[in-house]
Write an enzyme that holds these catalytic residues in place. Sequence first.
Site, PDB file in Angstrom:
ATOM      1  N   ASN A  14       3.532  -0.389   4.383  1.00  0.00           N
ATOM      2  CA  ASN A  14       3.469   1.067   4.233  1.00  0.00           C
ATOM      3  C   ASN A  14       3.342   1.645   5.640  1.00  0.00           C
ATOM      4  O   ASN A  14       2.258   1.632   6.216  1.00  0.00           O
ATOM      5  CB  ASN A  14       2.267   1.449   3.357  1.00  0.00           C
ATOM      6  CG  ASN A  14       2.100   2.955   3.254  1.00  0.00           C
ATOM      7  OD1 ASN A  14       2.962   3.719   3.706  1.00  0.00           O
ATOM      8  ND2 ASN A  14       1.001   3.398   2.676  1.00  0.00           N
ATOM      9  N   TRP A  15       4.453   2.127   6.155  1.00  0.00           N
ATOM     10  CA  TRP A  15       4.444   2.638   7.532  1.00  0.00           C
ATOM     11  C   TRP A  15       3.757   4.005   7.640  1.00  0.00           C
ATOM     12  O   TRP A  15       3.549   4.502   8.731  1.00  0.00           O
ATOM     13  CB  TRP A  15       5.881   2.734   8.067  1.00  0.00           C
ATOM     14  CG  TRP A  15       6.464   1.413   8.478  1.00  0.00           C
ATOM     15  CD1 TRP A  15       5.825   0.204   8.528  1.00  0.00           C
ATOM     16  CD2 TRP A  15       7.798   1.169   8.943  1.00  0.00           C
ATOM     17  NE1 TRP A  15       6.679  -0.772   8.973  1.00  0.00           N
ATOM     18  CE2 TRP A  15       7.894  -0.213   9.240  1.00  0.00           C
ATOM     19  CE3 TRP A  15       8.927   1.969   9.131  1.00  0.00           C
ATOM     20  CZ2 TRP A  15       9.071  -0.792   9.722  1.00  0.00           C
ATOM     21  CZ3 TRP A  15      10.110   1.390   9.604  1.00  0.00           C
ATOM     22  CH2 TRP A  15      10.178   0.030   9.898  1.00  0.00           C
ATOM     23  N   GLU A 172      -6.599  -0.689  -3.552  1.00  0.00           N
ATOM     24  CA  GLU A 172      -6.924  -0.303  -2.178  1.00  0.00           C
ATOM     25  C   GLU A 172      -8.219   0.509  -2.162  1.00  0.00           C
ATOM     26  O   GLU A 172      -8.187   1.719  -2.389  1.00  0.00           O
ATOM     27  CB  GLU A 172      -5.811   0.571  -1.591  1.00  0.00           C
ATOM     28  CG  GLU A 172      -4.461  -0.101  -1.484  1.00  0.00           C
ATOM     29  CD  GLU A 172      -3.600   0.564  -0.410  1.00  0.00           C
ATOM     30  OE1 GLU A 172      -3.143  -0.168   0.466  1.00  0.00           O
ATOM     31  OE2 GLU A 172      -3.416   1.792  -0.440  1.00  0.00           O
TER      32      GLU A 172
END
Length: 254
Positions: A14-15, A172
């Site tokens: 996930n940039w 997360e």
Amino acid sequence: MGDVRGRRVILAANWKMNQVTAEAIGFISDFLPRVQGREDREVVICPSFPYLRAVKEALEGSWVKLGAQNLHWAEKGAFTGEVSPLMLKDAGCQHVIVGHSERRQHFAETDEMVNQKLKAAVAHDLLPILCVGETLAERETGRTEEVVLRQMNGTPKSSPPAAVTKLVIAYEPVWAIGTGRSAQPADAQMVAAWLRRTVGELFGVPVAERVRIQYGGSVTAMNIGSFMREADIDGALVGGASLSPETFAAIVNF
Ligand code: 13P
């Protein structure tokens, strides 16, 4: 399947809001040779919207997949600034991140919106990576399961089992994102196992056995191995450490 779990390991980059054209293209050409021969693992790169096409072209001929970081639920229409599932398919995406905590936190995405996005992704054959996770205050008050269940918002219940099988759930914990303070693998495993049991109660054990669960939050090349040793963790959603081709390749090759 390429793994003892019987589920294909999935590692996603996930940039977030990073990497312009030259960086994105440079990343791909550096990264691909480093992960050669690792086709047994599913690897997904999620750049920002304007770079989807360029990254897709850079990935041409490779087994590494393209994903987006967000989507709108409608196919088209008067939604200024939004990107539809049709557009993501058209740009070559196979995956899409849904309900990331940064979207929930900074852009007021509600569970209801996340649910609609999830359904739209499934309807357009985009493989959704559904993000769930508690804040530190929620963890400390013993509310992790309640919060995570609410974030899933009955989603599995409203989807056909075949679609649920394809779902990837990214656990997360908010307090572990970008902080350098990852969860303890055993704690992440406890939540992952509970998530799988919950999916099992809703859809039956065979479906639960196929759903893939990722851990995300300060994953590094150093700690990936300890997460992947846990029985219910099938991969990782990686932020900061996915910006360097060398580091992300080391994570893929854990
Ligand atoms: P970091 O890996 O930078 O902690 O980010 C995790 C994340 O939010 C991935 O979606």
